[in-house]
Design a protein around this motif. Structure first.
Motif, short mmCIF file in Angstrom:
data_model
loop_
_atom_site.label_atom_id
_atom_site.label_comp_id
_atom_site.label_asym_id
_atom_site.label_seq_id
_atom_site.Cartn_x
_atom_site.Cartn_y
_atom_site.Cartn_z
N UNK A 1 0.84 -1.20 0.00
CA UNK A 1 0.00 0.00 0.00
C UNK A 1 0.88 1.25 0.00
N UNK A 2 0.62 2.17 -0.94
CA UNK A 2 1.41 3.40 -0.97
C UNK A 2 0.56 4.66 -0.93
N UNK A 3 -0.77 4.55 -1.04
CA UNK A 3 -1.63 5.72 -0.95
C UNK A 3 -3.07 5.28 -0.67
N UNK A 4 -3.79 6.16 0.00
CA UNK A 4 -5.21 5.93 0.24
C UNK A 4 -5.99 7.17 -0.18
N UNK A 5 -7.25 6.95 -0.49
CA UNK A 5 -8.13 8.05 -0.89
C UNK A 5 -9.19 8.21 0.19
N UNK A 6 -9.40 9.47 0.57
CA UNK A 6 -10.40 9.79 1.59
C UNK A 6 -11.51 10.64 1.00
N UNK A 7 -12.71 10.40 1.50
CA UNK A 7 -13.84 11.26 1.20
C UNK A 7 -14.00 12.17 2.42
N UNK A 8 -13.94 13.47 2.20
CA UNK A 8 -14.02 14.44 3.29
C UNK A 8 -15.29 15.27 3.11
N UNK A 9 -16.23 15.18 4.06
CA UNK A 9 -17.46 15.97 3.95
C UNK A 9 -17.15 17.46 3.76
#
Length: 160
Positions: free
Chosen positions: A53-61
């Motif tokens: 794993x080298x990156x994650x994506x976040x959903x930010x309200x």
């Protein structure tokens, strides 16, 4: 450069995502969840062919786009103290609600600072990069009240 007679400049369709370097993905995911209510979109995790794993994506309200946390310790360390993102909040009352929220979670932050136009709250992330909350409503204070010397504001390099 002569721009007369050139074709129209293409325009982007918006911001696809914001990418931030971090030293520890899981720690940063927890921090952004606690501070901004972000949720991880695990189906968009970025992995190398070996599964690392080298990156994650976040959903930010309220952000209006996704936030990518990219494992890049050298860059994250080099950017410590940099104000990478400024989010809008309505007014000083909204800023005070953020302070209550952050205090309830033990999150380090600045006091409300008198900036050029409005109030600003600075929140260092786990790597020391600074997230800022800035009021849309102006503070309407005299210019001599601006806190240029606050350690929480970046006013550029010192004049020589």
């Amino acid at each position: 450069m002569n721009i007369a007679g050139t074709s129209a400049i293409p325009t982007p369709s918006g911001i696809h995502h914001i990418k931030l370097p971090v030293t520890d993905l899981e720690r940063s995911v927890r921090w952004y969840a606690a501070v901004l209510g972000a949720s991880r979109l695990t189906q968009l995790d970025h992995r190398r062919p070996d599964g690392t794993l080298f990156a994650v994506i976040l959903d930010v309200p309220g952000l209006g786009t996704r936030l990518e946390l990219r494992l890049d310790p050298a860059t994250a360390t080099a950017l410590a103290g940099y104000e990478f993102l400024t989010l809008a909040v309505d007014d000083r009352a909204a800023l005070d609600r953020w302070i209550t929220h952050l205090d309830s979670r033990g999150i380090t932050h600045s006091p409300p600072v008198v900036a050029l136009v409005g109030w600003v709250l600075v929140i260092p992330d786990p790597d020391g990069q600074r997230l800022r909350l800035y009021t849309i409503a102006p503070h309407r204070l005299d210019a001599d009240r601006i806190e240029y010397d606050s350690p929480w504001l970046s006013t550029g390099p010192a004049r020589i």
